[in-house]
Design a protein around this motif. Structure first.
Motif, PDB file in Angstrom:
ATOM      1  N   UNK A  12       0.835  -1.202   0.000  1.00 45.43           N
ATOM      2  CA  UNK A  12       0.000   0.000   0.000  1.00 45.43           C
ATOM      3  C   UNK A  12       0.872   1.255   0.000  1.00 45.43           C
ATOM      4  N   UNK A  13       1.941   1.221   0.774  1.00 48.68           N
ATOM      5  CA  UNK A  13       2.873   2.352   0.803  1.00 48.68           C
ATOM      6  C   UNK A  13       3.461   2.599  -0.579  1.00 48.68           C
ATOM      7  N   UNK A  48       5.895  23.805  -9.602  1.00 51.34           N
ATOM      8  CA  UNK A  48       4.462  23.569  -9.737  1.00 51.34           C
ATOM      9  C   UNK A  48       3.971  22.866  -8.466  1.00 51.34           C
ATOM     10  N   UNK A  49       3.118  23.526  -7.702  1.00 48.29           N
ATOM     11  CA  UNK A  49       2.601  22.988  -6.420  1.00 48.29           C
ATOM     12  C   UNK A  49       1.783  21.706  -6.643  1.00 48.29           C
ATOM     13  N   UNK A  50       1.229  21.545  -7.832  1.00 49.68           N
ATOM     14  CA  UNK A  50       0.440  20.349  -8.174  1.00 49.68           C
ATOM     15  C   UNK A  50       1.283  19.086  -8.095  1.00 49.68           C
ATOM     16  N   UNK A  51       2.596  19.222  -8.316  1.00 52.47           N
ATOM     17  CA  UNK A  51       3.465  18.043  -8.280  1.00 52.47           C
ATOM     18  C   UNK A  51       3.629  17.494  -6.859  1.00 52.47           C
ATOM     19  N   UNK A  52       3.258  18.267  -5.852  1.00 52.25           N
ATOM     20  CA  UNK A  52       3.348  17.801  -4.462  1.00 52.25           C
ATOM     21  C   UNK A  52       2.036  17.177  -3.984  1.00 52.25           C
ATOM     22  N   UNK A  53       1.101  16.948  -4.904  1.00 49.43           N
ATOM     23  CA  UNK A  53      -0.201  16.389  -4.539  1.00 49.43           C
ATOM     24  C   UNK A  53      -0.069  15.032  -3.868  1.00 49.43           C
ATOM     25  N   UNK A  54       0.740  14.131  -4.426  1.00 50.60           N
ATOM     26  CA  UNK A  54       0.906  12.797  -3.824  1.00 50.60           C
ATOM     27  C   UNK A  54       1.579  12.875  -2.457  1.00 50.60           C
ATOM     28  N   UNK A  55       2.493  13.808  -2.294  1.00 49.71           N
ATOM     29  CA  UNK A  55       3.151  13.988  -0.997  1.00 49.71           C
ATOM     30  C   UNK A  55       2.149  14.482   0.044  1.00 49.71           C
ATOM     31  N   UNK A  56       1.292  15.422  -0.345  1.00 47.44           N
ATOM     32  CA  UNK A  56       0.266  15.915   0.573  1.00 47.44           C
ATOM     33  C   UNK A  56      -0.722  14.809   0.944  1.00 47.44           C
ATOM     34  N   UNK A  57      -1.134  14.015  -0.026  1.00 48.07           N
ATOM     35  CA  UNK A  57      -2.046  12.899   0.259  1.00 48.07           C
ATOM     36  C   UNK A  57      -1.385  11.889   1.201  1.00 48.07           C
ATOM     37  N   UNK A  58      -0.112  11.598   0.957  1.00 49.28           N
ATOM     38  CA  UNK A  58       0.627  10.694   1.835  1.00 49.28           C
ATOM     39  C   UNK A  58       0.705  11.272   3.244  1.00 49.28           C
ATOM     40  N   UNK A  59       0.974  12.556   3.354  1.00 55.41           N
ATOM     41  CA  UNK A  59       1.095  13.234   4.650  1.00 55.41           C
ATOM     42  C   UNK A  59      -0.201  13.103   5.455  1.00 55.41           C
ATOM     43  N   UNK A  60      -1.332  13.310   4.826  1.00 57.55           N
ATOM     44  CA  UNK A  60      -2.611  13.254   5.551  1.00 57.55           C
ATOM     45  C   UNK A  60      -3.090  11.821   5.795  1.00 57.55           C
ATOM     46  N   UNK A  61      -2.791  10.923   4.901  1.00 60.88           N
ATOM     47  CA  UNK A  61      -3.284   9.550   5.033  1.00 60.88           C
ATOM     48  C   UNK A  61      -2.430   8.717   5.991  1.00 60.88           C
ATOM     49  N   UNK A  62      -1.126   8.842   5.947  1.00 59.83           N
ATOM     50  CA  UNK A  62      -0.246   7.938   6.692  1.00 59.83           C
ATOM     51  C   UNK A  62       0.021   8.387   8.125  1.00 59.83           C
ATOM     52  N   UNK A  63      -0.797   9.233   8.671  1.00 58.07           N
ATOM     53  CA  UNK A  63      -0.677   9.584  10.085  1.00 58.07           C
ATOM     54  C   UNK A  63      -1.627   8.763  10.946  1.00 58.07           C
TER      55      UNK A  63
END
Length: 189
Positions: A121-122, A146-161
């Motif tokens: 999953x990770x 482009x801030x859009x390129x950090x979308x997966x990082x932001x999703x990971x940040x919120x999900x994996x806590x």
């Protein structure tokens, strides 16, 4: 099939059992020896030892109990019962010990399967070739991006806590915490 650590732990357990046997094994051997003594030692020697123990008890106890002297008999049932009880106890103890080891092994296997699924999953949520990972690896953040390129990082940040996103294996847990600390540090700036 087995990892080096499992092999090393198995060999260590065998060596510990050989040089430092557990209490129940020692107790079993004492009871078997006593039972074999009842069976194999001739009656006059048994009578002498038992009568001597009675006299020692009477002298050392300080009590005025008069225990009767033992008389000769040819009954070997006590010895047979002691040997049978000790051996059946040892077999039962070994059986339940083996069942415990089998259960612990199954639990470790289930934990490994759970960790493997979580690792998959990770890798799906944050693969090494995703846009965010490539941006983190190759971009100089002193320049615009482009801030859009950090979308997966932001999703990971919120999900994996969440609590369901923690590994059981200590090594994987350490690496996951290191990764999430780095992501948390980056995303909170």
């Amino acid at each position: 099939m087995f990892s080096n650590e499992e092999k090393k732990a198995f060999i260590t357990r065998i060596v510990e059992k050989w040089f430092f046997p557990d209490f129940t094994n020692k107790l079993t051997w004492y009871v078997v020896t006593l039972g074999a003594g009842f069976i194999l030692v001739p009656q006059p020697i048994k009578l002498f030892i038992i009568n001597w123990l009675i006299k020692v008890f009477n002298v050392n106890s300080g009590l005025t109990l008069n225990l009767p002297d033992m008389e000769a008999s040819t009954d070997y049932s006590i010895g047979v019962i002691l040997v049978f009880m000790a051996l059946s106890h040892n077999i039962g103890y070994k059986y339940f010990g083996l069942q415990k080891l089998i259960f612990e092994h199954k639990v470790r296997q289930e934990q490994r399967i759970g960790d493997y699924k979580l690792l998959e999953k990770f890798l799906i949520d944050f693969p090494s070739n995703c846009g965010s990972a490539i941006l983190l690896k190759e971009h100089d953040f002193g320049n615009s991006f482009n801030r859009e390129k950090l979308k997966q990082l932001d999703e990971f940040y919120y999900r994996w806590n969440g609590a369901e996103y923690h590994f059981i294996d200590p090594e994987l847990t350490l690496k996951e915490k290191h990764c999430t600390r780095g992501v948390n540090s980056f995303c909170s700036r």
